[in-house]
Design a protein around this motif. Structure first.
Motif, PDB file in Angstrom:
ATOM      1  N   SER A   1       1.253  -0.791   0.105  1.00 21.88           N
ATOM      2  CA  SER A   1      -0.154   0.101   0.019  1.00 21.88           C
ATOM      3  C   SER A   1       0.439   1.430   0.081  1.00 21.88           C
ATOM      4  CB  SER A   1      -1.076  -0.202   1.120  1.00 21.88           C
ATOM      5  OG  SER A   1      -1.155   1.406   1.298  1.00 21.88           O
ATOM      6  N   ASP A   2       0.247   2.654  -0.201  1.00 22.16           N
ATOM      7  CA  ASP A   2       1.260   3.296  -0.407  1.00 22.16           C
ATOM      8  C   ASP A   2       0.591   4.594   0.891  1.00 22.16           C
ATOM      9  OD1 ASP A   2      -1.433   4.706  -1.461  1.00 22.16           O
ATOM     10  OD2 ASP A   2      -1.191   4.861  -3.220  1.00 22.16           O
ATOM     11  N   GLN A   3      -0.433   4.073   1.294  1.00 17.75           N
ATOM     12  CA  GLN A   3      -0.558   4.251   2.737  1.00 17.75           C
ATOM     13  C   GLN A   3      -0.052   3.865   3.622  1.00 17.75           C
ATOM     14  OE1 GLN A   3      -3.413   6.700   3.067  1.00 17.75           O
ATOM     15  NE2 GLN A   3      -3.395   6.608   0.682  1.00 17.75           N
ATOM     16  N   PRO A   4       0.973   4.986   4.765  1.00 14.68           N
ATOM     17  CA  PRO A   4       1.974   4.749   5.731  1.00 14.68           C
ATOM     18  C   PRO A   4       1.383   3.920   7.154  1.00 14.68           C
ATOM     19  CG  PRO A   4       2.012   7.107   5.322  1.00 14.68           C
ATOM     20  CD  PRO A   4       0.585   6.671   4.651  1.00 14.68           C
ATOM     21  N   GLY A   5       0.006   4.888   6.866  1.00 18.69           N
ATOM     22  CA  GLY A   5      -1.047   3.411   7.883  1.00 18.69           C
ATOM     23  C   GLY A   5      -1.432   1.392   7.804  1.00 18.69           C
ATOM     24  N   ASP A   6      -1.444   1.477   6.224  1.00 17.37           N
ATOM     25  CA  ASP A   6      -0.960   0.404   5.969  1.00 17.37           C
ATOM     26  C   ASP A   6      -0.243  -0.182   6.749  1.00 17.37           C
ATOM     27  OD1 ASP A   6      -3.780   0.685   5.506  1.00 17.37           O
ATOM     28  OD2 ASP A   6      -3.875   0.187   3.387  1.00 17.37           O
ATOM     29  N   ARG A   7       1.048   0.150   5.884  1.00 22.49           N
ATOM     30  CA  ARG A   7       2.448  -0.215   6.266  1.00 22.49           C
ATOM     31  C   ARG A   7       2.850  -0.382   7.690  1.00 22.49           C
ATOM     32  NH1 ARG A   7       3.349   3.268   1.867  1.00 22.49           N
ATOM     33  NH2 ARG A   7       4.599   4.666   3.311  1.00 22.49           N
ATOM     34  N   ALA A   8       2.255   0.581   8.562  1.00 18.98           N
ATOM     35  CA  ALA A   8       2.184   0.396  10.067  1.00 18.98           C
ATOM     36  C   ALA A   8       1.998  -0.689  10.427  1.00 18.98           C
ATOM     37  CB  ALA A   8       2.460   1.973  10.364  1.00 18.98           C
ATOM     38  N   VAL A   9       0.829  -1.281   9.931  1.00 19.58           N
ATOM     39  CA  VAL A   9      -0.072  -2.400  10.338  1.00 19.58           C
ATOM     40  C   VAL A   9       0.644  -3.888   9.992  1.00 19.58           C
ATOM     41  CG1 VAL A   9      -2.324  -3.375   9.928  1.00 19.58           C
ATOM     42  CG2 VAL A   9      -2.569  -0.880  10.981  1.00 19.58           C
ATOM     43  N   ALA A  10       1.039  -3.938   8.488  1.00 23.06           N
ATOM     44  CA  ALA A  10       1.358  -4.837   8.352  1.00 23.06           C
ATOM     45  C   ALA A  10       2.731  -5.025   8.892  1.00 23.06           C
ATOM     46  CB  ALA A  10       2.441  -4.553   6.826  1.00 23.06           C
ATOM     47  N   ASP A  11       3.951  -3.881   8.968  1.00 19.72           N
ATOM     48  CA  ASP A  11       5.112  -4.381  10.361  1.00 19.72           C
ATOM     49  C   ASP A  11       4.814  -4.744  11.834  1.00 19.72           C
ATOM     50  OD1 ASP A  11       6.563  -3.625   8.278  1.00 19.72           O
ATOM     51  OD2 ASP A  11       6.820  -1.013   9.309  1.00 19.72           O
ATOM     52  N   ALA A  12       3.032  -4.494  12.331  1.00 22.29           N
ATOM     53  CA  ALA A  12       3.116  -5.055  13.554  1.00 22.29           C
ATOM     54  C   ALA A  12       2.464  -6.644  13.781  1.00 22.29           C
ATOM     55  CB  ALA A  12       1.781  -3.679  13.968  1.00 22.29           C
ATOM     56  N   MET A  13       1.410  -6.627  12.399  1.00 24.42           N
ATOM     57  CA  MET A  13       1.519  -7.878  11.876  1.00 24.42           C
ATOM     58  C   MET A  13       2.919  -8.799  11.814  1.00 24.42           C
ATOM     59  SD  MET A  13      -1.704  -7.715   9.786  1.00 24.42           S
ATOM     60  CE  MET A  13      -2.380  -9.317   9.353  1.00 24.42           C
ATOM     61  N   GLN A  14       3.643  -7.950  10.987  1.00 26.36           N
ATOM     62  CA  GLN A  14       5.070  -9.018  11.338  1.00 26.36           C
ATOM     63  C   GLN A  14       5.613  -9.712  12.085  1.00 26.36           C
ATOM     64  OE1 GLN A  14       6.140 -10.117   7.647  1.00 26.36           O
ATOM     65  NE2 GLN A  14       7.560 -11.781   9.105  1.00 26.36           N
ATOM     66  N   ARG A  15       5.722  -8.254  12.986  1.00 26.78           N
ATOM     67  CA  ARG A  15       6.414  -8.656  14.208  1.00 26.78           C
ATOM     68  C   ARG A  15       5.881 -10.216  14.927  1.00 26.78           C
ATOM     69  NH1 ARG A  15       7.344  -2.888  14.326  1.00 26.78           N
ATOM     70  NH2 ARG A  15       5.247  -2.125  15.284  1.00 26.78           N
ATOM     71  N   VAL A  16       4.705 -10.061  15.329  1.00 23.06           N
ATOM     72  CA  VAL A  16       3.711 -10.293  15.776  1.00 23.06           C
ATOM     73  C   VAL A  16       3.221 -12.239  15.809  1.00 23.06           C
ATOM     74  CG1 VAL A  16       1.291 -11.591  16.439  1.00 23.06           C
ATOM     75  CG2 VAL A  16       1.673  -9.168  17.365  1.00 23.06           C
ATOM     76  N   LEU A  17       3.440 -11.835  14.497  1.00 22.57           N
ATOM     77  CA  LEU A  17       4.182 -13.206  13.323  1.00 22.57           C
ATOM     78  C   LEU A  17       5.180 -14.244  13.450  1.00 22.57           C
ATOM     79  CD1 LEU A  17       2.340 -12.613   9.875  1.00 22.57           C
ATOM     80  CD2 LEU A  17       2.182 -14.891  11.362  1.00 22.57           C
ATOM     81  N   ARG A  18       6.691 -13.107  13.598  1.00 27.72           N
ATOM     82  CA  ARG A  18       7.341 -13.679  14.539  1.00 27.72           C
ATOM     83  C   ARG A  18       7.804 -14.170  15.606  1.00 27.72           C
ATOM     84  NH1 ARG A  18       9.839  -8.804  11.457  1.00 27.72           N
ATOM     85  NH2 ARG A  18      10.066  -7.751  13.201  1.00 27.72           N
ATOM     86  N   ASP A  19       6.887 -13.467  16.664  1.00 26.23           N
ATOM     87  CA  ASP A  19       6.600 -13.935  17.786  1.00 26.23           C
ATOM     88  C   ASP A  19       6.445 -15.254  18.203  1.00 26.23           C
ATOM     89  OD1 ASP A  19       7.807 -11.915  18.449  1.00 26.23           O
ATOM     90  OD2 ASP A  19       6.617 -10.728  19.306  1.00 26.23           O
TER      91      ASP A  19
END
Length: 213
Positions: A195-213
């Motif tokens: 996405s070109d929306q910063p909020g979307d990418r921020a949620v993606a980053d948060a989800m990625q961290r949860v997936l790693r945990d």
């Protein structure tokens, strides 16, 4: 707030990190004429008290800057992290059986605290300096409180009241599709990351961290 177990966060360090990353909060109290809210940046002192203490200021004309009425009680401070709409079109499950619906992913923290108001100029100047330094950090030419004439700053301070909120309880929620199959979650991360929306990418980053945990 409604807090299902799979979305609940109890790690104080992680909670404090989120509060610092998203410091613009909503302060809500309940008075004789009902709820009242202020929106303001807050500084977290994580070493003061069991759950930390929040520091900030409001205008004296603001109800939160005046002597509270007897019904004010415990204040609710809401920190809003990244949030976005989640389309079911990303889900692997959509292709498998179609039994999917949209949702909204977000990070939210509720801190419960009692308000202490203060007007001591030295203490208030210290809070202003810390807040400014925190938000000017990283700027090419950071502005400092001392850049303005001291008499001007002292005059401005007469119009504000300092707030100290010692946190008594915290509820933290990461609603990041932890209840979905891993394949769906990875597909969501891929979709949001593009996405070109910063909020979307921020949620993606948060989800990625949860997936790693």
């Amino acid at each position: 707030m409604y807090l299902p177990g799979h979305f609940k966060v109890e790690d104080k360090g992680a909670i404090h990190d989120a509060m610092r990353a998203y410091p613009f909060a909503t302060l809500v109290t309940n008075g004789a004429d009902g709820p009242f809210a202020s929106h303001l940046p807050l500084l977290l002192d994580g070493d003061e008290g069991e759950f930390g203490t929040l520091l900030g200021h409001v205008a004296k004309a603001n109800r939160h800057g005046r002597v509270p009425d007897s019904d004010e009680g415990v204040a609710l401070v809401i920190f809003h992290g990244p949030q976005t709409y989640i389309s079911p079109s990303w889900y692997e499950s959509k292709r498998e059986h179609g039994k999917v619906v949209p949702t909204w992913n977000y990070v939210a923290i509720h801190a419960y605290a009692r308000i202490e108001r203060f007007d001591d100029p030295v203490r208030l100047h210290g809070v202003l300096t810390r807040l400014t330094d925190r938000h000017e950090a990283g700027a090419k030419e950071p502005w400092k409180v001392t850049d303005a004439p001291d008499a001007f700053i002292q005059q401005q301070m007469k119009a504000i009241t300092g707030l100290s909120l010692r946190i008594e309880r915290i509820e933290a929620k990461l609603k990041l599709s932890q209840n979905r199959p891993e394949a769906d979650r990875r597909a969501m991360v891929d979709g949001l990351s593009q996405s070109d929306q910063p909020g979307d990418r921020a949620v993606a980053d948060a989800m990625q961290r949860v997936l790693r945990d």
